[in-house]
Enzyme design. Structure first.
Site, PDB file in Angstrom:
ATOM      1  N   ASP A 136     -35.921  15.856  31.945  1.00  0.00           N
ATOM      2  CA  ASP A 136     -36.579  17.139  31.736  1.00  0.00           C
ATOM      3  C   ASP A 136     -37.436  17.075  30.468  1.00  0.00           C
ATOM      4  OD1 ASP A 136     -36.792  20.112  32.271  1.00  0.00           O
ATOM      5  OD2 ASP A 136     -35.855  20.179  30.286  1.00  0.00           O
TER       6      ASP A 136
ATOM      7  N   GLU B  19     -40.329  14.057  33.823  1.00  0.00           N
ATOM      8  CA  GLU B  19     -41.160  15.258  33.909  1.00  0.00           C
ATOM      9  C   GLU B  19     -42.153  15.108  32.759  1.00  0.00           C
ATOM     10  OE1 GLU B  19     -40.667  20.072  34.245  1.00  0.00           O
ATOM     11  OE2 GLU B  19     -39.519  19.050  32.683  1.00  0.00           O
TER      12      GLU B  19
END
Length: 720
Positions: free
Chosen positions: A348, A384
């Site tokens: 993330d 990401e």
């Protein structure tokens, strides 16, 4: 019972059980004293022992007679100098950053803040004991019989990734026993695994399962964190997803889940959040690392360490630039691979981890350390590739060995099928693996993790049903969530009885799924999109742990049709290496060249000219993929060949007549897919020289025409 303290060892960090007792080790550079405190199952503190030994900033000691199952926490003393970033407060119980399991919830009404919450002055120290409001760490027994567990190790180029939520996936599934629904055991149940296998999934990507907490403001609203991007423990599986609760058995249940998935050829990828923690900024609670050593674990402003750098939008940023914090991240990754047998990670806000002094550096210590670690050599690494700081959008810029969530793919495919002008050239790059992003640095099409929807944003059903977000249930007056979604409701906002609109929505959904599975790169399917799961227009369901997000397994005819369609699409892709190539087409740009392995055609059957590519009104094109030019060999050294495909996409409202080009290998084209055909989209058909491709439709032709199930005639591609 008297607790005997021995010197113990500084490594490994955390609590390590042995027949002699349990060794405790905690890293803190600036602490002046460290105690390990023990609790019974009611949460009452029963003992507290000072760790006397300190080796290279690690406080450690072996406590005799402490066995697995014992609950504990740390109290760390040191200077209270917030203006210097030092916030030690021994009255606050702290979760072990290396805890392997946690028990209990955060009580926001307890004095868990290190400062005087009533005045709001974060420089005024609070001396009240927080133990009643803080989760307790648990000493675990790490033994587990993995048997002959053998991770599938599906090559990334052949992967079909299914992004899913452990709880939401099985919570409403009537085929899963009620006591197992919404748990690790529920995902490992035969009904769940049978569904994933029938769909054709090779890997599940689990939304965060590192132990996280609910924010206090959500609890006040009667909500709780659902997505899990609010981490408290990087080694502990979330106890909420355990059918046995928080008694430490969640570790065993997680391992059993992984073992079961592996037995069925399904890999496990974890969505991990090493960019920030749940402790927030200077006004946040003190639960773990903030009290262990604030300036070591978090990035503070250089000119005013009282405050935090925030590249994540959450109040703090984990200090991955610090060697000890980088060690914590690496220890966590190695633990989940070595002890929990997971197969990969999706990072993330990965750009945050690549920041050193400020800028994102793809040659930085974080990447160097991962690439040199033999434990991580065979796992899948997915980024990401953005954060909320300056220069954080790094799609296409991560180093070799990394895959990336391709945000440009998502945006382009949405805009193309919505009918936006000027998308043709960009769409062509995305369809063929995004060579403009990944070709020049040693990567392959598999670096592009293609997705149209994910947990964050509209579901696919909502993407074709809503023009605007509808997030009122989140309690923020619909101010949260993205405003620009590139969605289109087809003429009605939300559910409608209009048959024409519903038919168009169903066709558009098939178009999106067909595009995803026919694109070069690696498809990631958001869980539930295969049967039109809706969140009623809410594009930010981070706090909706309820029927809004739990998968609805009551499927009507249209949803069953879509599920069958998706499964057949996945099977088609998996059978044909031409649809998931390991190399870019000729290592050359798409436009302005005549190439033998890929060609782009207009309606007249001739290759597209540069002028045609630039026509903003054009919303239709055809691409030919030559199956005799894969350029790879099987394990026996033979060239791999496959069928050739002609893919025609038409995002215009009206049908378009196409003169079909000559097949590259002299075998007549046969139709194998038509998304306009609602009843039997995979029906095969002979074709004439000219065909009419319907408005908003995908048509696929093959020079073989044999349907799903004929994979044996294709020599499998060698794993590269």
């Amino acid at each position: 019972m008297e607790r005997t303290l021995l010197p113990g060892k500084p490594y490994p960090l955390g609590a390590t059980s042995s027949p002699q007792g349990t060794n405790f080790a905690l890293y803190s550079e600036n602490a002046t004293a460290v105690k390990v405190c023990f609790f019974d199952e009611s949460g009452k503190q029963v003992d507290c022992i000072a760790l006397k030994e300190r080796t290279a900033f690690v406080w450690h000691g072996m406590v005799r007679h402490i066995k697995p199952g014992q609950r504990y926490g740390f109290r760390v003393d040191g200077p209270w100098e917030p203006e210097k970033g030092l916030r030690f407060n021994a009255s606050k119980l702290l979760v072990d950053p290396y805890a392997k399991a946690l028990a209990g919830e955060v009580d926001w009404k307890a004095p868990i803040f290190p400062y005087d919450i009533e005045s709001g002055d974060d420089t005024k120290k609070c001396g009240k004991d927080s133990a009643d409001g803080v989760p307790k760490s648990i000493v675990i027994d790490s033994t587990f019989d993995w048997g002959n567990d053998c991770p599938p190790q599906t090559p990334i180029a052949d992967s079909i990734i299914y992004e899913m939520h452990v709880r939401g996936f099985s919570k409403n599934n009537p085929e899963v026993p009620e006591n197992l629904r919404g748990t690790y055991a529920g995902l490992a149940h035969d009904a769940s695994i049978g569904y994933l296998k029938k769909l054709g999934i090779t890997a599940v990507e689990l939304l965060p399962v590192h132990h996280f907490i609910d924010e206090g403001d959500l609890i006040d609203k009667g909500l709780r964190d659902y997505w899990g991007y609010n981490t408290l423990g990087y080694f502990a599986p979330m106890s909420r997803y355990s059918s046995s609760g928080d008694d430490g058995e969640q570790v065993l249940e997680f391992k059993q889940m992984v073992k079961r998935l592996h037995q069925e050829g399904i890999e496990v990828i974890l969505d991990v959040v090493y960019n920030h923690t749940c402790e927030g900024n200077e006004k946040g609670p003190m639960l773990s690392m903030k009290g262990v050593d604030n300036t070591t674990y978090y990035r503070t402003l250089q000119d005013n360490p009282r405050y935090y750098m925030d590249y994540t939008g959450t109040g703090n940023t984990l200090n991955a630039y610090n060697p000890q914090v980088l060690k914590l991240i690496m220890d966590s990754l190695r633990y989940w691979v070595s002890e929990m047998h997971v197969d990969g990670f999706r990072f993330d806000l990965a750009s945050t981890l690549a920041r050193e002094l400020h800028d994102v550096n793809k040659l930085g210590a974080f990447f160097d350390t991962i690439h040199q670690d033999p434990t991580l050599a065979d796992v899948k690494l997915i980024a990401e590739p953005w954060d909320v700081g300056d220069g954080g959008y790094q799609v296409g810029n991560f180093p070799v060995l990394w895959g990336e969530w391709n945000g440009k793919y998502r945006d382009t495919v949405r805009r193309f099928w919505k009918g936006d002008s000027g998308q043709l050239s960009e769409f062509a790059y995305r369809l063929t693996g995004s060579s403009d992003l990944y070709q020049g640095d040693g990567r392959t099409p598999a670096a592009s993790i293609n997705f149209i929807t994910a947990h964050d944003g509209f579901t696919l059903c909502d993407l074709v049903s809503y023009n605007e977000k509808h997030n009122e249930a989140n309690g923020d007056n619909n101010q949260d969530g993205a405003n620009d979604n590139d969605s289109w409701n087809m003429g009605a906002e939300g559910p409608t009885d209009d048959a024409n609109i519903n038919n168009l929505r169903e066709r558009q959904t098939r178009n999106f799924l067909a595009t995803l599975m026919l694109s070069q790169g690696v498809p990631m399917l958001a869980g539930g999109d295969e049967f039109s799961r809706s969140q009623r227009g809410n594009n930010n369901c981070y706090c909706q742990d309820n029927e809004l997000t739990w998968y609805d397994w009551k499927l009507d005819d249209s949803r069953k049709r879509l599920l069958e369609f998706t499964a057949k699409l996945i099977a088609l892709r998996k059978e044909h290496p031409n649809l998931h190539r390991r190399r870019f087409f000729q290592d050359r740009q798409i436009r302005g060249s005549v190439v033998r392995d890929v060609a782009w055609y207009g309606t007249d059957g001739n290759e597209l000219s540069d002028e045609t590519w630039g026509e903003g009104w054009n919303r239709s094109l055809a691409v030919m993929l030559n199956g005799k030019t894969l350029g790879v060999m099987d394990e026996d050294g033979h060239q791999v060949f496959d069928d050739s495909f002609l893919i025609i996409v038409n995002a215009a409202d009206q049908g378009v007549e196409y003169m079909l080009p000559e097949p590259p290998n002299g075998v007549p084209w046969k139709q194998v897919l038509d998304t306009e055909n609602i009843d039997d989209p995979f029906s095969e058909a002979e074709v004439a020289e000219k065909v009419i491709v319907g408005g908003r439709a995908v048509r696929v032709y093959s020079d073989c025409g044999e349907h799903v199930g004929q994979a044996e005639k294709h020599r499998p591609a060698k794993t590269l």
